[in-house]
Structure formats: C-alpha cells, structure tokens
Design an enzyme around this catalytic site. Structure first.
Site, mmCIF file in Angstrom:
data_model
loop_
_atom_site.group_PDB
_atom_site.id
_atom_site.type_symbol
_atom_site.label_atom_id
_atom_site.label_comp_id
_atom_site.label_asym_id
_atom_site.label_seq_id
_atom_site.Cartn_x
_atom_site.Cartn_y
_atom_site.Cartn_z
ATOM 1 N N ASP A 1 -3.501 1.319 5.122
ATOM 2 C CA ASP A 1 -3.341 1.874 3.769
ATOM 3 C C ASP A 1 -3.643 3.371 3.834
ATOM 4 O OD1 ASP A 1 -3.069 2.234 1.082
ATOM 5 O OD2 ASP A 1 -4.961 1.262 0.544
ATOM 6 N N ASN B 1 0.865 -1.153 0.000
ATOM 7 C CA ASN B 1 0.000 0.000 0.000
ATOM 8 C C ASN B 1 0.912 1.216 0.000
ATOM 9 O OD1 ASN B 1 -2.301 -1.642 0.278
ATOM 10 N ND2 ASN B 1 -1.859 -1.834 2.467
ATOM 11 N N THR B 2 0.317 2.421 0.045
ATOM 12 C CA THR B 2 1.155 3.604 0.144
ATOM 13 C C THR B 2 1.948 3.534 1.429
ATOM 14 O OG1 THR B 2 -0.611 4.823 -0.916
ATOM 15 C CG2 THR B 2 1.178 6.107 0.001
ATOM 16 N N GLN B 3 3.252 3.444 1.337
ATOM 17 C CA GLN B 3 4.058 3.361 2.554
ATOM 18 C C GLN B 3 4.945 4.574 2.724
ATOM 19 O OE1 GLN B 3 3.278 1.260 4.713
ATOM 20 N NE2 GLN B 3 2.021 -0.056 3.452
#
Lengths: 240, 268
Positions: B143, B39-41
């Site tokens: 996320d 996910n967006t990290q």
C-alpha cells in the site's frame, strides 16, 4: 491488512489481486567475498542504479557490523538495507543478552532465519558475510534470497556475479588448472592466497566486470578483516 | 478434503448458505469476487521532478508548482517543498494526496519533537531515516505512498546533506540529485557542475543556484508536465532556510523549437 487468499484453495473464485504495484526493483552493483588463511575480504562497487540511470556514484553497500563481521546484501537495495539494519540491531541485543562476541558461524545461521522469516515475501538480495572462524581462519558465507547458505572459499554476488564467479573458480580454487608437463592428469595443488594477491584479484575482477556490465562501476570498496580488526581500501573504477 | 486452511472449522456454505455480508455492515467487498480490495495502485494528481544540489556552504533545492491530472495541468499553485525543523527541507514529487499526507506526518514529527526541551533539534538525516522507514513499511504492506522525495540540510557533523528516498524505500545520496524526469534532463547538467563529492568544496552558492535555475528552465522546455513557475529553497548555516516562492524561469528561448521536426504536421 485483510488476508485475501491462503493460496491453497481448489476453486478459482477467490478475490482477484490487483497486479500493478511492483514492490521490487533492481539496484544493480556487484559484491565479492574471498577467504584467506588468516583474513577475509568483502568487496563491492559503489554504483547505485535503477534501469539505465546512475543514481549515485558512491553509495557503499559493504558494512562492518562489529565483532569482525563484514556483511553485504546485494540486489534490491531497500531490502538489503533493511536486512543489514535488522542484523546490526539484533547483534547489539546479542551483546546485551550474552556478553560475548557473535561467531561468524552463528551470524550465518541467524541470517538464514532473517531471510527465511520472509520466505513468502522475500528480501530480494544475494547476501554475503565474511569474517574469521573460531580457529582464526578466513570464512565467507553466502546466502540465496530465502536463506539457503553455505560456507565457501569465495563467492561473487549481484549483477556481475556470473562474470566474476568463473574467474574466481579458476584463480582461487584453481579449477581447470593442471601441473605443467602432466598432460592434464595432475591437478594444481590448492593453496591459500596471500592478502596482496587477493586484493589484486578483486581489483582485476571488478575492473573487468566494469568493462562488461553497465550496472557495475564508479568505485570499489574493499573491507578487509584480520585478527587486528577491519580496514577499508578504496579504488576508483571507470565511471562511464 | 478441503486443503484451504482458511476454511477449516467454518460453517459449510453447502449446509448453511453463504454468509450474508449485509449483517452488521460486514465488508461488502468480501462476498463480491468482481471487486478487488484496493490500495493506492497509481498516482492521480501528480507533481513532476524535484532537483537539488550541494554547494560548499549548504544545499539548494527546487520544484515547480504544478499539480497535473494526467495530461491536464489541473492545479498551478501547489507547494512541493516543505521546510522541517530548523534547517532541513523535504522536496516531494509524485502523488499530491500522498504528498499532503506526508507533509502532515512531518508536521506531527516536528510538533512531537518540540515538546521536550532537550536542546536537540531534528536534522536532515533523522527526517530522511524517518521518511525511509515510512515508505518501506507502506511498500511492504503493498500500500505504497506514491512519491519520490529528496531531503536536504546538514548532517550531524554540520556538512551539507542530500539524500533521496522513494515509494519502494530505496534510498541513496549524491552531491546532485533529481527525481523523475529530472534524472534524465537535469542530472547531466548538474553533474557538469559537481561530478563527485570532492567538487562540492569548489562550488559557491551563486553557482549552485544558477545551475538549478538553468535546470528548471530546461525541464520546462522538455517536460510536458511542468511549469515555469517554481519554488526554490537555499539552506546555509549563515542565513538558515531561505524560501523563495513564485519564481519564474527567465530568459526562455524557444528558438530550438522550430528545428524539431517529425512530430507535427509540417513536411520535413
């Protein structure tokens, strides 16, 4: 969301989980609940912090939920807000469905379920509720993040809990206090404190915690519940 | 016994061989242990601080127009202030693609709300609560939307409203607010003008706007991912939302720079 691993497998070939995003933070602040004979108080400072930054000097975290129940969830404020919102919402539904007041005893058991329901992704909070029990006596219940709870005479939670709690043990439950001239053999007899004594105790606890803990300060909000309902008192704390 | 409940009742790999993920385009990552589901990290293109303060008749908020790609000043015309409804503004810092997604959510929210002519209009507290729920739900899914935002406008009683919410769903309100680097550089300056809620009554529009402008200048001096080109929105009951774009930090004085020693090649 796809499930990555159950956590029970013996091999270590499972999909690795990225470990960069941390869903928790510490919002600081501290709370304190004390039960009297026919009243209970729940107090909290109004400072909101993350790290060394003061985000707000007035962000209340002790709430009256209705039915003479006071509630506060101190720790990670987003989880605290979420927990309290769910409690208030479910209280409304309880009224629709049952047409009666929620007792503090039932509220406590319900909060255990809210917390344990997220046992494997916990609400990172120390929760305290205060109110009057079925006999009209002051009641304080405190919870750990995953729902273990206990009824107590008093409890401090949050950043400065370790500073305040021993003071409370001594001043509310008279721990290590003995009758003069008994040479440490006769314990001082327990008695209920009066409301004005309790408020002074709370103010002292918070001004001392403010001196020694950087995440505590700015303001002190004390919610007091008696048979006549809930009232709020506010006192300034040091803002440095 | 196999103690992994997720594998109970499934064909045994030793007997049948591993599952062929190529069949029916099943998730190609499922059989590939080296590649985690992602996910967006981390934020990619980012916007820096948003700063805001209340004054007696309303609020003022500002954010510069830079979209940084790491240390690279990649985009110099990014708008990070979004008016929503009649008199509310949302200022967003952090990941720009998430910012664009949020601006779309807010647009949809406004459109949905305008379908029913019930005389009710979206106000700042409603928009803030909506955003907080979105942020908290996304962080709970691990996320997150990688942003810090400030919502400004009027509350239900018509008093100035200012509240913060970020990628964790953490929210708080104060008479002056700043995200990111602004919390260190702008907040102390703004708090000299308004220390607590009761000081808001003493501050007029001009004083507030000048304080915000001064802070934008200080931020440009010391925040390496900032720009001297910025947008500012002032909201009052009288004039509604006043959107000023392409403002410049005026009267810059870099004289202090020559006294900064110890970082460059000069001999102290």
């Amino acid at each position: 969301m796809t499930t990555v691993s159950s956590g029970y497998q013996s091999e270590t070939t499972s999909t690795p989980i990225e470990h960069r995003f941390n869903p928790y933070s510490d919002s600081g602040g501290t709370i304190l609940g004390i039960a009297g004979e026919d009243f209970a108080v729940l107090a909290g400072d109004t400072r909101h912090t993350v790290g060394y930054s003061i985000n707000s000097r007035y962000e209340p975290k002790v709430f009256s939920a209705g039915d003479n129940i006071l509630i506060s969830a101190n720790g990670f404020s987003a989880d605290g807000d979420s927990l309290i919102a769910r409690f208030k919402n479910q209280l409304k539904w309880y009224h629709f469905n049952n047409n009666k007041k929620l007792t503090i005893r039932s509220a406590a058991r319900f909060i255990q379920h809210l917390l344990y329901g997220k046992r494997f992704f916990p609400y990172y909070v120390h929760t305290i509720i205060a109110g009057l029990d079925e006999e009209g006596k002051g009641a304080v219940y405190s919870f750990d993040p995953v729902g273990s709870y206990e009824r107590e005479q008093c409890r401090a939670g949050g950043a400065a809990a370790s500073l305040i709690m021993p003071f409370l043990d001594n001043q509310v439950n008279f721990k290590n206090q003995y009758e003069p001239d008994s040479n440490g053999t006769v314990k001082r007899e327990l008695k209920y404190l009066k409301l004005d004594e309790v408020i002074e105790l709370v103010r002292d606890a918070f001004s001392s915690a403010t001196e020694r803990h950087i995440h505590v300060g700015d303001g002190l909000e004390i919610l007091i519940v008696t048979k006549d309902g809930v009232r709020t008192e506010y006192f300034d704390l040091k803002k440095d | 016994m196999d103690h992994d409940p997720f594998r109970w009742g499934r064909p045994n790999d030793a007997t049948y061989g591993g599952y062929n993920t190529k069949i029916a385009h099943a998730n190609p990552q499922a059989g590939n242990a080296a590649m985690p589901t992602m996910n967006t990290q981390q934020p990619i293109v980012t916007g820096t601080s948003v700063i805001a303060m209340k004054f007696k008749d309303g609020i003022v908020i500002a954010a510069d127009n830079l979209g940084s790609y790491g240390a690279l000043a990649r985009f110099d015309d990014v708008e990070r202030l979004f008016p929503v409804g009649e008199n509310t503004v949302v200022g967003i810092s952090g990941d720009i693609s998430d910012l664009q997604y949020i601006s779309r959510l807010l647009e949809d929210l406004e459109i949905d709300n305008n379908y029913d002519y019930d005389g009710h209009s979206l106000r700042a507290p409603h928009i803030h609560e909506y955003l907080q729920k979105v942020f908290y739900a996304r962080r709970s899914k691990m996320d997150p939307l990688w942003n810090s935002t400030i919502v400004g406008g009027f509350d239900d009683e018509g008093k100035p409203f200012l509240k913060y919410v970020d990628l964790l769903g953490v929210k708080y309100s104060a008479p002056t607010l700043a995200t990111g680097f602004g919390a260190y550089l702008a907040s102390p300056i703004l708090r000299k003008v308004i220390f607590e809620e009761k000081d808001v009554e003493k501050v007029d529009e001009e004083t507030a706007r000048n304080a915000i402008k001064e802070c934008m200048k200080v931020l440009y001096y010391r925040d390496a991912r900032s720009l001297d080109k910025y947008s500012m929105i002032t909201i009052t009951k009288e004039k509604g939302v006043v959107f000023e774009k392409n403002l410049r930090s005026e009267n810059q004085s870099w004289r202090f720079a020559k006294d900064i020693k110890g970082y460059g090649t000069q001999k102290v």
